[in-house]
Design an enzyme around this catalytic site. Structure first.
Site, PDB file in Angstrom:
ATOM      1  N   ILE A  69       0.831  -1.208   0.000  1.00  0.00           N
ATOM      2  CA  ILE A  69       0.000   0.000   0.000  1.00  0.00           C
ATOM      3  C   ILE A  69       0.864   1.256   0.000  1.00  0.00           C
ATOM      4  CG2 ILE A  69      -2.051  -1.086   0.950  1.00  0.00           C
ATOM      5  CD1 ILE A  69      -1.340   0.092   3.668  1.00  0.00           C
ATOM      6  N   GLU A  70       2.107   1.148   0.405  1.00  0.00           N
ATOM      7  CA  GLU A  70       3.026   2.280   0.326  1.00  0.00           C
ATOM      8  C   GLU A  70       3.223   2.708  -1.133  1.00  0.00           C
ATOM      9  OE1 GLU A  70       3.386  -0.534   2.062  1.00  0.00           O
ATOM     10  OE2 GLU A  70       4.671  -0.245   3.814  1.00  0.00           O
ATOM     11  N   LYS A  95      -6.069  -0.082   4.406  1.00  0.00           N
ATOM     12  CA  LYS A  95      -6.441  -1.451   4.035  1.00  0.00           C
ATOM     13  C   LYS A  95      -7.126  -2.054   5.259  1.00  0.00           C
ATOM     14  CE  LYS A  95      -4.218  -5.744   2.582  1.00  0.00           C
ATOM     15  NZ  LYS A  95      -2.909  -6.322   2.236  1.00  0.00           N
TER      16      LYS A  95
END
Length: 117
Positions: A69-70, A95
């Site tokens: 997700i970074e 998330k």
């Protein structure tokens, strides 16, 4: 001036695990845009249209599967900074329920910030 979109919900197929990418899930985006005072004119054409920002996020999410997700947050921040007249953008991607990874938390999140073009 700061404009915010909180809890933009977009389905995506992102994650390290194969089943996360196969099955997908909803991700939540909190977006903060530092914009000029031009929108004080009260004319949409002088402002950043939230619908266009949401469509940009959807396009980035649909365009590629991200493992982290970074990286997703960074790609969204980059796209917004390139496409819209913003001085600064901050994107937080959440998330929910990352329990498949063994974490007993409500969500995991990553934040990316970029200067505007």
């Amino acid at each position: 001036m700061i404009v915010e979109l909180e809890g933009l919900e977009i389905f995506g197929r992102h994650g390290v695990l194969e089943d996360e990418r196969r099955d997908g899930r909803n991700f939540f985006y909190d977006i903060s845009l530092q914009v000029s005072d031009a929108a004080l004119s009260d004319r949409l054409e002088d402002a950043v249209d939230y619908r266009d920002v949401a469509a940009c996020v959807q396009e980035v999410s649909d365009g590629r599967q991200f493992q982290l997700i970074e990286a997703l947050a960074g790609a969204v921040a980059d796209a917004i900074a390139e496409r819209f007249p913003v001085e600064h953008v901050r994107v937080r991607v959440r998330k929910p329920d990352p329990r498949p990874a063994g974490l007993p938390v409500a969500y995991s999140a990553a934040i990316a910030e970029r200067a505007g073009a």
